[in-house]
Write a protein that holds these residues in place. Structure first.
Motif, PDB file in Angstrom:
ATOM      1  N   GLY A   1     -13.959   7.410   5.298  1.00 25.42           N
ATOM      2  CA  GLY A   1     -14.776   8.612   5.325  1.00 25.42           C
ATOM      3  C   GLY A   1     -15.461   8.809   3.985  1.00 25.42           C
ATOM      4  O   GLY A   1     -15.383   7.962   3.098  1.00 25.42           O
ATOM      5  N   ARG A   2     -16.151   9.930   3.885  1.00 25.24           N
ATOM      6  CA  ARG A   2     -16.917  10.207   2.675  1.00 25.24           C
ATOM      7  C   ARG A   2     -16.627  11.614   2.191  1.00 25.24           C
ATOM      8  O   ARG A   2     -16.112  12.443   2.936  1.00 25.24           O
ATOM      9  CB  ARG A   2     -18.419  10.072   2.958  1.00 25.24           C
TER      10      ARG A   2
ATOM     11  N   ARG B   1     -21.060  13.882  -3.253  1.00 22.95           N
ATOM     12  CA  ARG B   1     -21.014  13.789  -4.716  1.00 22.95           C
ATOM     13  C   ARG B   1     -20.687  15.143  -5.358  1.00 22.95           C
ATOM     14  O   ARG B   1     -19.969  15.218  -6.346  1.00 22.95           O
ATOM     15  CB  ARG B   1     -22.374  13.270  -5.211  1.00 22.95           C
ATOM     16  N   ASP B   2     -21.187  16.229  -4.764  1.00 24.44           N
ATOM     17  CA  ASP B   2     -20.963  17.555  -5.345  1.00 24.44           C
ATOM     18  C   ASP B   2     -19.735  18.260  -4.762  1.00 24.44           C
ATOM     19  O   ASP B   2     -19.542  19.451  -4.958  1.00 24.44           O
ATOM     20  CB  ASP B   2     -22.213  18.426  -5.229  1.00 24.44           C
ATOM     21  N   SER B   3     -18.891  17.499  -4.065  1.00 21.85           N
ATOM     22  CA  SER B   3     -17.615  18.022  -3.575  1.00 21.85           C
ATOM     23  C   SER B   3     -16.488  17.302  -4.302  1.00 21.85           C
ATOM     24  O   SER B   3     -16.675  16.219  -4.838  1.00 21.85           O
ATOM     25  CB  SER B   3     -17.491  17.792  -2.065  1.00 21.85           C
TER      26      SER B   3
ATOM     27  N   ARG C   1     -15.365  30.400  16.168  1.00 30.14           N
ATOM     28  CA  ARG C   1     -15.761  30.154  17.560  1.00 30.14           C
ATOM     29  C   ARG C   1     -16.466  28.815  17.732  1.00 30.14           C
ATOM     30  O   ARG C   1     -16.514  28.282  18.826  1.00 30.14           O
ATOM     31  CB  ARG C   1     -16.722  31.245  18.026  1.00 30.14           C
ATOM     32  N   GLY C   2     -17.045  28.330  16.641  1.00 31.13           N
ATOM     33  CA  GLY C   2     -17.958  27.194  16.747  1.00 31.13           C
ATOM     34  C   GLY C   2     -19.362  27.764  16.714  1.00 31.13           C
ATOM     35  O   GLY C   2     -19.604  28.866  17.213  1.00 31.13           O
ATOM     36  N   MET C   3     -20.259  27.051  16.094  1.00 35.76           N
ATOM     37  CA  MET C   3     -21.605  27.581  15.937  1.00 35.76           C
ATOM     38  C   MET C   3     -22.618  26.464  16.126  1.00 35.76           C
ATOM     39  O   MET C   3     -22.261  25.292  16.120  1.00 35.76           O
ATOM     40  CB  MET C   3     -21.754  28.243  14.561  1.00 35.76           C
ATOM     41  N   ARG C   4     -23.862  26.848  16.275  1.00 36.83           N
ATOM     42  CA  ARG C   4     -24.910  25.849  16.436  1.00 36.83           C
ATOM     43  C   ARG C   4     -25.563  25.594  15.081  1.00 36.83           C
ATOM     44  O   ARG C   4     -26.032  26.520  14.434  1.00 36.83           O
ATOM     45  CB  ARG C   4     -25.953  26.313  17.439  1.00 36.83           C
ATOM     46  N   LEU C   5     -25.574  24.324  14.684  1.00 35.44           N
ATOM     47  CA  LEU C   5     -26.310  23.876  13.503  1.00 35.44           C
ATOM     48  C   LEU C   5     -27.501  23.055  13.991  1.00 35.44           C
ATOM     49  O   LEU C   5     -27.619  22.796  15.197  1.00 35.44           O
ATOM     50  CB  LEU C   5     -25.402  23.039  12.592  1.00 35.44           C
ATOM     51  N   LYS C   6     -28.348  22.631  13.091  1.00 39.72           N
ATOM     52  CA  LYS C   6     -29.531  21.865  13.498  1.00 39.72           C
ATOM     53  C   LYS C   6     -29.182  20.600  14.268  1.00 39.72           C
ATOM     54  O   LYS C   6     -29.946  20.163  15.118  1.00 39.72           O
ATOM     55  CB  LYS C   6     -30.379  21.504  12.273  1.00 39.72           C
TER      56      LYS C   6
ATOM     57  N   ARG D   1     -19.174  16.189  10.005  1.00 44.38           N
ATOM     58  CA  ARG D   1     -20.608  15.932   9.886  1.00 44.38           C
ATOM     59  C   ARG D   1     -21.044  16.032   8.434  1.00 44.38           C
ATOM     60  O   ARG D   1     -20.361  16.632   7.603  1.00 44.38           O
ATOM     61  CB  ARG D   1     -21.390  16.955  10.693  1.00 44.38           C
ATOM     62  N   ASN D   2     -22.201  15.497   8.161  1.00 43.03           N
ATOM     63  CA  ASN D   2     -22.759  15.528   6.817  1.00 43.03           C
ATOM     64  C   ASN D   2     -22.892  16.968   6.317  1.00 43.03           C
ATOM     65  O   ASN D   2     -23.540  17.785   6.965  1.00 43.03           O
ATOM     66  CB  ASN D   2     -24.121  14.822   6.827  1.00 43.03           C
ATOM     67  N   ARG D   3     -22.220  17.271   5.216  1.00 49.97           N
ATOM     68  CA  ARG D   3     -22.286  18.569   4.545  1.00 49.97           C
ATOM     69  C   ARG D   3     -21.972  19.737   5.489  1.00 49.97           C
ATOM     70  O   ARG D   3     -22.486  20.836   5.347  1.00 49.97           O
ATOM     71  CB  ARG D   3     -23.632  18.749   3.856  1.00 49.97           C
ATOM     72  N   GLN D   4     -21.090  19.502   6.438  1.00 47.36           N
ATOM     73  CA  GLN D   4     -20.825  20.478   7.490  1.00 47.36           C
ATOM     74  C   GLN D   4     -20.299  21.810   6.972  1.00 47.36           C
ATOM     75  O   GLN D   4     -20.788  22.863   7.383  1.00 47.36           O
ATOM     76  CB  GLN D   4     -19.856  19.896   8.522  1.00 47.36           C
TER      77      GLN D   4
END
Length: 183
Positions: free
Chosen positions: A42-43, A46-48, A93-98, A141-144
């Motif tokens: 996994g990844r 860099r800023d985490s 609840r879970g949400m919608r991202l792009k 996900r990336n930067r989730q």
């Protein structure tokens, strides 16, 4: 016997062993990990900061990194703002991202954790409070985490991955690692 390395990745370090994409050298795993034949499972941006697992077993690597196995990843997240429980409900609840809907996340407010100082320090605004959350995801996900907190008006200031499954950062200082031999 599989080898597993628990590494406390400092802020600003890439989750890879080489960096050919930048004209100026950036810190990579090779600056901290000398063990040959291990690869990140996994990844971590860099800023985490925080727990990054490296192993020499492809099956184990897939089990850790592949979202279909839904291995829990827990983050300590410093956010800008003073959230109420209702502000955190969309995350739970879970949400919608792009890139589509997220799975529900475990989210709770916590007292500021006893962590090492970040270098460089986060930006602080005297007129805007900050708070800490514990966020547990079963996808990656990336930067989730950053995108989820931003979507509810709580920009992330600092993000530390504390655990992946049963493995934690407990007793591992930034920039250091601990090796585990697995059966």
């Amino acid at each position: 016997m599989a080898r597993l390395i628990l590494f406390n990745k400092p802020f600003g370090v890439l989750s890879q062993f080489t960096d050919r994409s930048s004209p100026t050298p950036r810190a990579t795993l090779s600056d901290f990990i000398s063990t040959k034949g291990v690869y990140p499972a996994g990844r971590l941006d860099r800023d985490s900061e925080g727990l990054l697992l490296l192993c020499d077993d492809g099956r184990l690597q897939a089990r850790i990194a592949d979202p279909r196995f839904k291995l829990a990843k827990t983050y300590l997240v410093q956010v800008e703002g003073d959230p109420h429980e209702a502000d955190l409900e969309p995350l739970r609840r879970g949400m919608r991202l792009k890139d589509g809907p997220t799975l529900p996340a475990g989210v709770e407010r916590i007292a500021p954790p006893d962590l090492w100082p970040r270098d460089p320090p986060i930006r602080v605004r005297k007129s805007i409070p900050d708070s800490w959350l514990r966020v547990t995801l079963r996808e990656g996900r990336n930067r989730q985490v950053r995108r989820m907190t931003a979507a509810v008006g709580l920009p992330t200031l600092r993000l530390v991955r504390w655990s992946i499954g049963d493995w934690t950062l407990e007793g591992i200082a930034p920039g250091t690692s601990m090796e585990i031999n697995l059966p």
